[in-house]
Scaffold this active site. Structure first.
Site, PDB file in Angstrom:
ATOM      1  N   ASP A   1       0.823  -1.210   0.000  1.00  0.00           N
ATOM      2  CA  ASP A   1       0.000   0.000   0.000  1.00  0.00           C
ATOM      3  C   ASP A   1       0.857   1.260   0.000  1.00  0.00           C
ATOM      4  OD1 ASP A   1      -2.709  -0.755  -0.208  1.00  0.00           O
ATOM      5  OD2 ASP A   1      -2.618  -1.614   1.795  1.00  0.00           O
TER       6      ASP A   1
ATOM      7  N   CYS B   1       6.543  -6.010   6.019  1.00  0.00           N
ATOM      8  CA  CYS B   1       5.693  -7.177   5.766  1.00  0.00           C
ATOM      9  C   CYS B   1       5.033  -7.120   4.390  1.00  0.00           C
ATOM     10  CB  CYS B   1       4.642  -7.333   6.862  1.00  0.00           C
ATOM     11  SG  CYS B   1       3.478  -5.973   6.898  1.00  0.00           S
TER      12      CYS B   1
HETATM   13  C1  PEP Z   1       0.822  -3.928   2.555  1.00  0.00           C
HETATM   14  O1  PEP Z   1       0.028  -3.055   2.224  1.00  0.00           O
HETATM   15  O2  PEP Z   1       2.027  -3.914   2.229  1.00  0.00           O
HETATM   16  C2  PEP Z   1       0.374  -5.069   3.376  1.00  0.00           C
HETATM   17  C3  PEP Z   1       1.230  -5.935   3.879  1.00  0.00           C
HETATM   18  O3  PEP Z   1      -0.966  -5.249   3.562  1.00  0.00           O
HETATM   19  P1  PEP Z   1      -1.973  -5.807   2.427  1.00  0.00           P
HETATM   20  O4  PEP Z   1      -1.145  -6.320   1.291  1.00  0.00           O
HETATM   21  O5  PEP Z   1      -2.794  -6.859   3.062  1.00  0.00           O
HETATM   22  O6  PEP Z   1      -2.757  -4.585   2.072  1.00  0.00           O
HETATM   23 MG    MG Z   2      -1.923  -2.938   3.158  1.00  0.00          MG
END
Ligand code: PEP
Ligand code: MG
Length: 543
Positions: free
Chosen positions: A453, A500
């Site tokens: 994001d 992450c």
């Molecule tokens: C991100 O945005 O990098 C994240 C780990 O969350 P998601 O991919 O679930 O939006």
């Molecule tokens: Mg995210």
């Protein structure tokens, strides 16, 4: 043999039959029927098939979540035998001379409203169940291809596109690979394929792919190729390639129990990202040091009702216990954007990725948030749970969250329910959070950088948009500078910082992350060994 090329989301070779995943046509049409007796028999066959499916689901659920959690499938079986329900369907078929689908849909609608208007909370809940059982009968009536094939043998799934709510419904032990006409590398379906360690291709220009159902195919995730009805030479070559890949992966397992340490002694934690308790086996097999991101919203996506505190508690407890004292970071609900759940009754939005989602929903509909927090805190008594909050943009949000957490703790104390003090962290995945990370760091125990994001919002590139794939560049200097800034602010405040998002698994950046002194990388389980190898071969002092 037909050959298609697309874009690889995850490598590997899969060989097997194709199962075409068709979107359910929610619209039930009304047809005139001459032979109503025959239609009633057709309905009964579909109903019996649905009961058979529910029996299988029940047995599977008993093993996965215990008999209490599985009880709902027994309730559904009983509801399908309910005389009032059956009388209504028969009556509509007979008196109106209409097709069984229409009779089931009308009955479902009528019963839904009757249950929903009842005072009794238990009966009210049955409203969603009556819809659910009716939808099951409707799909058996329409004889959906994917369900039939998937219950028989592991298959390669072909689809136009797959939404997270659709992928979670698939029996993962029966999926060999995903191939879609549309989709993007950063979508949650792509992330799921990586977590499941199966090859996946997107942007494969297949025409009339519905007709490929049942055919033998090979997915080569290394070259991005799909072979339909492969000739003998291709088949043999691919078998060989598959075996080589297996051996290569086996070699990596020699790194089991080894430290993630560079040649000059710098350590980093390698944790795993998961979406459900079903991913635990892969976490353990790949020797993850902990769970760095449990996308808890997948618990919500798997259900057709708000998961109860007890259901959530059981899932979090199971993960905590299985990880036996290793850290388990559970992210609170991140519903919204591409992760849609019907029972949340969310309004249609122009810009859902920038809309009503994640922590914004939780701070608005606090009853949902509190239920989850209660479950998380109760589960903390069974292992080493940490909690993190998604989509943060301000200090005020963090302070409000902490206040709610304190309220929940007081409630648990009053009820004499045990919990442990948990580490509380936030995801840094909006430019706003990155820019004020020095301030936010004063209030939390850790940061986890969500590069998926963060890239989307910093570059103003929709991560779901196939056409913009080439502009979605997580290596953009703006992103790397933000990551460095976040890491420095975290360390200055004495807290740890991890990554992450998908970028954490990008081995071309491992040295960069080590130089930034990132404390933890959380990746799909199958990336752990390759990253450990890379780290153990790196000498930061020589860079
Ligand atoms: C991100 O945005 O990098 C994240 C780990 O969350 P998601 O991919 O679930 O939006
Ligand atoms: Mg995210």
């Amino acid at each position: 043999m037909i050959t298609y090329t697309g874009k690889t989301v995850f490598n590997g070779i899969a060989i097997g039959k194709i199962a075409v995943f068709l979107k359910k046509d929610k619209q039930v049409k009304r047809h005139h029927i001459e032979d109503t007796e025959k239609e009633w028999i057709r309905f009964n066959k579909a109903k019996d098939a649905a009961i058979g499916q529910l029996k299988e689901l029940h047995d599977k659920a008993v093993l996965e979540v215990g008999s209490d959690g599985a009880a709902i499938f027994e309730v559904h079986q009983m509801m399908l035998e309910d005389l009032d329900y059956l009388d209504s369907v028969k009556n509509i078929i007979d008196t109106q001379s209409v097709n069984a689908e229409y009779a089931v849909a009308v009955t479902a609608d009528n019963f839904y409203h009757i249950f929903a208007s009842m005072e009794d909370a238990y009966m009210k809940e049955r409203a969603a169940d009556v819809k659910d059982i009716s939808e099951r009968v409707l799909s058996t009536l329409s004889g959906e291809v994917s369900d039939n094939i998937l219950t028989r043998e592991p298959s390669i799934i072909l689809a136009d596109d797959l939404a997270p709510s659709e992928t979670v419904q698939l029996d993962k032990s029966k999926v060999l690979a995903f191939v879609t006409v549309h989709g993007s590398t950063n979508s949650h379906t792509a992330i799921l394929a990586r977590t499941m360690n199966i090859p996946a291709l997107i942007n494969v220009p297949m025409e009339d792919y519905e007709e490929l159902n049942g055919k033998l195919a090979i997915v080569d995730g290394f070259s991005g190729t799909l072979y339909i009805d492969p000739d003998e030479t291709t088949y043999e070559n691919m078998k060989e390639k598959q075996e080589l890949d297996r051996k290569k992966k086996e070699l990596l397992t020699e790194l089991k129990d080894k430290e993630n340490i560079t040649l000059d002694g710098q350590r980093i934690d390698l944790f795993a990202n998961i979406g459900s308790t079903g991913d635990l086996a892969s976490v353990i097999q790949n020797d993850a040091g902990g769970i760095g991101l449990f996308r808890s919203e997948f618990l919500y996506l798997e259900k057709d009702h708000y998961p109860t505190e007890e259901e959530q508690f059981q899932a979090y407890k199971m993960v905590a216990e299985n990880m036996a004292g290793k850290k388990v970071i559970i992210r609170t609900l991140d519903i919204g954007a591409d992760k849609k759940v019907a029972y949340f009754n969310m309004e249609k939005e122009e810009n859902p990725a920038m809309g009503y989602r994640a922590i914004r929903i939780c701070l608005d509909r606090t009853e949902i948030f509190k239920t989850q927090l209660r479950a998380l805190l109760r589960a903390s008594a069974y292992g080493n749970i940490a909690v993190m909050y998604p989509m943060i943009i301000s200090l005020e949000e963090v302070l409000e969250i902490k206040k709610i957490v304190e309220e929940v703790k007081r409630e648990l104390e009053e009820e004499k329910l045990p919990y442990k003090e948990v580490e509380q962290g936030i995801m840094i995945e909006t430019p706003a959070a990155a820019v004020i990370s020095d301030i936010l760091a004063q209030e939390v125990d850790f940061f986890s950088i969500g590069t998926n994001d963060l890239t989307q919002y910093t570059l103003a590139i929709d991560r779901q948009n196939t056409k913009l794939e080439k502009h979605y560049d997580s290596h953009h200097p703006a992103i790397l500078r933000l990551i460095k800034m976040i890491a420095d602010n975290a360390h200055q405040a004495g807290i740890w910082v991890g990554i992450c998002g998908e970028l954490a698994a990008d081995s071309s950046l491992t040295e960069t992350f080590l130089k930034m002194k990132i404390d933890e990388l959380s990746v799909s389980p199958s990336y752990i060994y390759p990253l450990r190898k890379k780290i153990r071969e790196t000498d930061i002092s020589k860079l």
